[in-house]
Design a protein around this motif. Structure first.
Motif, mmCIF file in Angstrom:
data_model
loop_
_atom_site.group_PDB
_atom_site.id
_atom_site.type_symbol
_atom_site.label_atom_id
_atom_site.label_comp_id
_atom_site.label_asym_id
_atom_site.label_seq_id
_atom_site.Cartn_x
_atom_site.Cartn_y
_atom_site.Cartn_z
ATOM 1 N N THR A 166 9.011 -57.894 102.529
ATOM 2 C CA THR A 166 9.090 -58.977 101.540
ATOM 3 C C THR A 166 9.264 -60.324 102.235
ATOM 4 N N SER A 193 11.515 -52.388 103.518
ATOM 5 C CA SER A 193 11.083 -53.089 102.300
ATOM 6 C C SER A 193 11.552 -54.538 102.301
ATOM 7 N N GLU A 231 3.748 -50.406 103.500
ATOM 8 C CA GLU A 231 4.057 -50.397 102.071
ATOM 9 C C GLU A 231 3.328 -49.260 101.361
#
Length: 142
Positions: free
Chosen positions: A50, A46, A72
């Motif tokens: 990002t 994650s 994701e």
């Protein structure tokens, strides 16, 4: 070799590791170690997604951005929606069972073996409760 190739290869490797962990989680009840490893990998991926989405150009890096979106989606659809709630449920049940076992063994005279087994149960309970707290922190971040 460009840094983009390195980043792409690293993301691919980490995504494959995550897929293996998710696959394992759907097939069996996870140990405390496996739970922690899975959540760390989810958080790692994650964070990577990002960072990468902020740095990558949509036209130049289309294939990597597509892989990021797929990863994701897997996290959201498979892990957050199915596996995470199951892990929470299993941890709660396991904690309750261990607590019940410890409360049931309350006799005044205990052998050395019974005391050692009880100590192991207390250690197991501590690990389970610590892991549940860790998993709950993930839950708060979703």
């Amino acid at each position: 070799m460009s840094s983009f190739d390195d980043i792409s290869r690293m993301f691919q490797t980490e995504s494959e590791k995550l897929a293996g962990l998710i696959n394992n989680a759907t097939k069996s009840k996870l140990s405390v170690h496996e739970i922690v490893e899975t959540y760390y990998q989810i958080m790692n991926i994650s964070s990577m997604t990002t960072m990468l989405k902020q740095q990558l150009d949509g036209t130049k890096h289309e294939s990597l951005l597509k892989k990021i979106a797929e990863t994701e989606k897997t996290i959201s659809d498979e892990f957050n929606s199915k596996i995470h709630p199951q892990i929470m449920e299993n941890l709660s049940k396991s904690i309750q069972e261990t607590t019940d076992n410890l409360q049931a063994g309350n006799s005044a005279q205990k052998s050395k073996e019974e005391i050692e087994n009880e100590a192991k149960l207390y250690d197991e309970l501590r690990q389970q409760m610590s892991t549940r707290e860790f998993v709950e922190q993930y839950d708060k971040g979703i």
